[in-house]
Design a protein around this motif. Structure first.
Motif, PDB file in Angstrom:
ATOM      1  N   ARG A  15      12.701  19.382 -35.114  1.00  0.00           N
ATOM      2  CA  ARG A  15      12.677  20.775 -35.578  1.00  0.00           C
ATOM      3  C   ARG A  15      14.098  21.285 -35.797  1.00  0.00           C
ATOM      4  O   ARG A  15      14.412  21.857 -36.840  1.00  0.00           O
ATOM      5  CB  ARG A  15      11.959  21.670 -34.570  1.00  0.00           C
ATOM      6  N   GLN A  24       9.093  29.145 -37.651  1.00  0.00           N
ATOM      7  CA  GLN A  24       8.950  28.507 -38.962  1.00  0.00           C
ATOM      8  C   GLN A  24       8.100  27.238 -38.874  1.00  0.00           C
ATOM      9  O   GLN A  24       7.262  26.986 -39.735  1.00  0.00           O
ATOM     10  CB  GLN A  24      10.325  28.176 -39.547  1.00  0.00           C
ATOM     11  N   LEU A  25       8.330  26.444 -37.818  1.00  0.00           N
ATOM     12  CA  LEU A  25       7.513  25.247 -37.642  1.00  0.00           C
ATOM     13  C   LEU A  25       6.067  25.634 -37.375  1.00  0.00           C
ATOM     14  O   LEU A  25       5.140  25.017 -37.907  1.00  0.00           O
ATOM     15  CB  LEU A  25       8.053  24.371 -36.505  1.00  0.00           C
ATOM     16  N   GLU A  27       4.477  28.168 -38.512  1.00  0.00           N
ATOM     17  CA  GLU A  27       3.866  28.542 -39.791  1.00  0.00           C
ATOM     18  C   GLU A  27       3.447  27.302 -40.576  1.00  0.00           C
ATOM     19  O   GLU A  27       2.371  27.284 -41.177  1.00  0.00           O
ATOM     20  CB  GLU A  27       4.850  29.377 -40.621  1.00  0.00           C
ATOM     21  N   ARG A  28       4.278  26.273 -40.564  1.00  0.00           N
ATOM     22  CA  ARG A  28       3.945  25.042 -41.288  1.00  0.00           C
ATOM     23  C   ARG A  28       2.740  24.335 -40.678  1.00  0.00           C
ATOM     24  O   ARG A  28       2.007  23.640 -41.377  1.00  0.00           O
ATOM     25  CB  ARG A  28       5.143  24.090 -41.298  1.00  0.00           C
ATOM     26  N   TRP A  30       0.332  25.952 -39.047  1.00  0.00           N
ATOM     27  CA  TRP A  30      -0.737  26.950 -38.941  1.00  0.00           C
ATOM     28  C   TRP A  30      -1.095  27.200 -37.482  1.00  0.00           C
ATOM     29  O   TRP A  30      -2.256  27.164 -37.078  1.00  0.00           O
ATOM     30  CB  TRP A  30      -1.969  26.529 -39.743  1.00  0.00           C
ATOM     31  N   LYS A  53       0.194  16.665 -38.524  1.00  0.00           N
ATOM     32  CA  LYS A  53       0.994  17.632 -39.274  1.00  0.00           C
ATOM     33  C   LYS A  53       2.479  17.498 -38.924  1.00  0.00           C
ATOM     34  O   LYS A  53       3.334  17.601 -39.808  1.00  0.00           O
ATOM     35  CB  LYS A  53       0.519  19.060 -38.999  1.00  0.00           C
ATOM     36  N   THR A  57       5.219  16.583 -41.644  1.00  0.00           N
ATOM     37  CA  THR A  57       6.300  17.542 -41.856  1.00  0.00           C
ATOM     38  C   THR A  57       7.661  16.876 -41.724  1.00  0.00           C
ATOM     39  O   THR A  57       8.564  17.102 -42.534  1.00  0.00           O
ATOM     40  CB  THR A  57       6.199  18.709 -40.849  1.00  0.00           C
TER      41      THR A  57
END
Length: 101
Positions: A15, A24-25, A27-28, A30, A53, A57
Motif C-alpha cells: 500500500r 484509498q485502498l 475504496e479500491r 470496496w 482484490k 490491485t
C-alpha cells in the motif's frame, strides 16, 4: 501459509509503495479504512475476495501474499517503465525486510 504478521507487513508495504492511504485502498477493495487498518495490524485476515482484490490491485500472486511461494514475479505486460520500477522497488524493500539483501 505466511504468519499473519508477514501478511500484514506485505499489505502495508505494498500500500505504501503504491502511495495509497488506507482510505484509498479501502475504496479500491470496496471496504472501509478500518478493515484495511485491521489487516495491517494483524487484527484480522482478508476475506477470500479481498485477498484476490489485493493481489490484483498490487499485481502480485495470492500465493506470494500468503507466503506459499516467495517468488514475486509478475507479468509486466502493459506496465509502464515507471510502474515496473515501482514493482522492482517493492521487491528490494521486501528483500531488505527479510534480511536477504
Amino acid at each position: 501459509m505466511a504468519e499473519l504478521s508477514q501478511l500484514s507487513a506485505k499489505i502495508k508495504l505494498l500500500r505504501q509503495s503504491y502511495g495509497l492511504t488506507q482510505e484509498q485502498l479501502a475504496e479500491r477493495l470496496w471496504t472501509t479504512k478500518s478493515v484495511i487498518s485491521s489487516y495491517e495490524t494483524g487484527a484480522r485476515q482478508p476475506t477470500y475476495q479481498n485477498l484476490i482484490k489485493l493481489a490484483t490491485t498490487f499485481r502480485v500472486s495470492t500465493d506470494w501474499l500468503l507466503g506459499i511461494n516467495e517468488d514475486v514475479r509478475v507479468s509486466s505486460t502493459n506496465l509502464t517503465e515507471s510502474q515496473i520500477e515501482a514493482v522492482n522497488h517493492i521487491v528490494i524493500e521486501l528483500q531488505k525486510a527479510n534480511g536477504t539483501l
